[in-house]
Write a protein that holds these residues in place. Sequence first.
Motif, PDB file in Angstrom:
ATOM      1  N   SER A   8      -3.386  -1.421 -11.311  1.00 53.66           N
ATOM      2  CA  SER A   8      -4.514  -1.496 -10.379  1.00 53.66           C
ATOM      3  C   SER A   8      -4.084  -1.693  -8.932  1.00 53.66           C
ATOM      4  CB  SER A   8      -5.454  -2.641 -10.790  1.00 53.66           C
ATOM      5  OG  SER A   8      -4.780  -3.886 -10.720  1.00 53.66           O
ATOM      6  N   SER A  10      -3.166  -0.905  -5.288  1.00 54.93           N
ATOM      7  CA  SER A  10      -3.461   0.175  -4.339  1.00 54.93           C
ATOM      8  C   SER A  10      -2.804  -0.037  -2.981  1.00 54.93           C
ATOM      9  CB  SER A  10      -4.977   0.303  -4.147  1.00 54.93           C
ATOM     10  OG  SER A  10      -5.539  -0.925  -3.726  1.00 54.93           O
ATOM     11  N   ASP A  11      -2.220  -1.218  -2.757  1.00 58.22           N
ATOM     12  CA  ASP A  11      -1.487  -1.504  -1.524  1.00 58.22           C
ATOM     13  C   ASP A  11      -0.137  -2.125  -1.881  1.00 58.22           C
ATOM     14  OD1 ASP A  11      -3.281  -0.701   0.654  1.00 58.22           O
ATOM     15  OD2 ASP A  11      -4.594  -2.289  -0.087  1.00 58.22           O
ATOM     16  N   GLY A 106      -1.759   4.975  -3.405  1.00 51.55           N
ATOM     17  CA  GLY A 106      -2.324   4.095  -2.400  1.00 51.55           C
ATOM     18  C   GLY A 106      -1.462   3.975  -1.155  1.00 51.55           C
ATOM     19  N   SER A 165      -5.264  -6.540  -5.486  1.00 54.54           N
ATOM     20  CA  SER A 165      -4.894  -5.152  -5.778  1.00 54.54           C
ATOM     21  C   SER A 165      -3.648  -4.756  -5.000  1.00 54.54           C
ATOM     22  CB  SER A 165      -6.056  -4.210  -5.430  1.00 54.54           C
ATOM     23  OG  SER A 165      -7.195  -4.501  -6.203  1.00 54.54           O
TER      24      SER A 165
END
Length: 228
Positions: A8, A10-11, A106, A165
Amino acid sequence: MSMNAFSSVSDWVFDLDNTLYPAQTNLFAQIDDKIVEYVIRLTGMSREDAQRIQKDYYRRYGTTLRGLMMEYAIEPDDFLEFVHDIDHEALKPDLRLGEAIGRLPGRKFIMTNGTRQHARAVATKLGIFDYFSDTFGIQEAELMPKPYAETYERFIKLYDIDAKSSAMFEDLARNLKVPHDLGMRTVLVVPGGTREVFREDWELRGRNAPHVDYVTDNLAAFLETLVG
């Protein structure tokens, strides 16, 4: 913690020195030497005393710069320009690392206690600069270095990051405490062969600490396990 914990994310947040390149390149050793030279010029101390001050401030304040600002009220710009004027020729393109970073889903960021200009120079030599969305350096942190909590909070606010995240990659365990508390996945990067030669004991503490989720001695290989 399972590797599925990264599904999960994304950064992706990467420290620079001794994380995106191995300590064996001696690049950061050049910066260390420049800092010692700066302290000698500032104080007139012997090299031995200047080295002691440099290490003491680094350990206590997060960066020698922060210590010199607190103890000697120096202006930071001249210091930063002087200590980052180094030879980058030891760095070679790391195509494997670049490909692995590029495949991460991401946004990707560099978060460093050095300058944005230093990060750009290093990442460009490594051939990985274009994979990053931005670089957050010591000036963007308003001269407050990692591991201070307000630095991470400023970083998160600037880029509108959801810590839960996100993942943080660092070579110093102490710099992973706040990210872990905020909900980030934390990865300690300890390249093989650095323990005996390149690192001080205090820098190597904490690899078994509860705020370190993973430890790797090969960043590219670790990232490859995340992207398949």
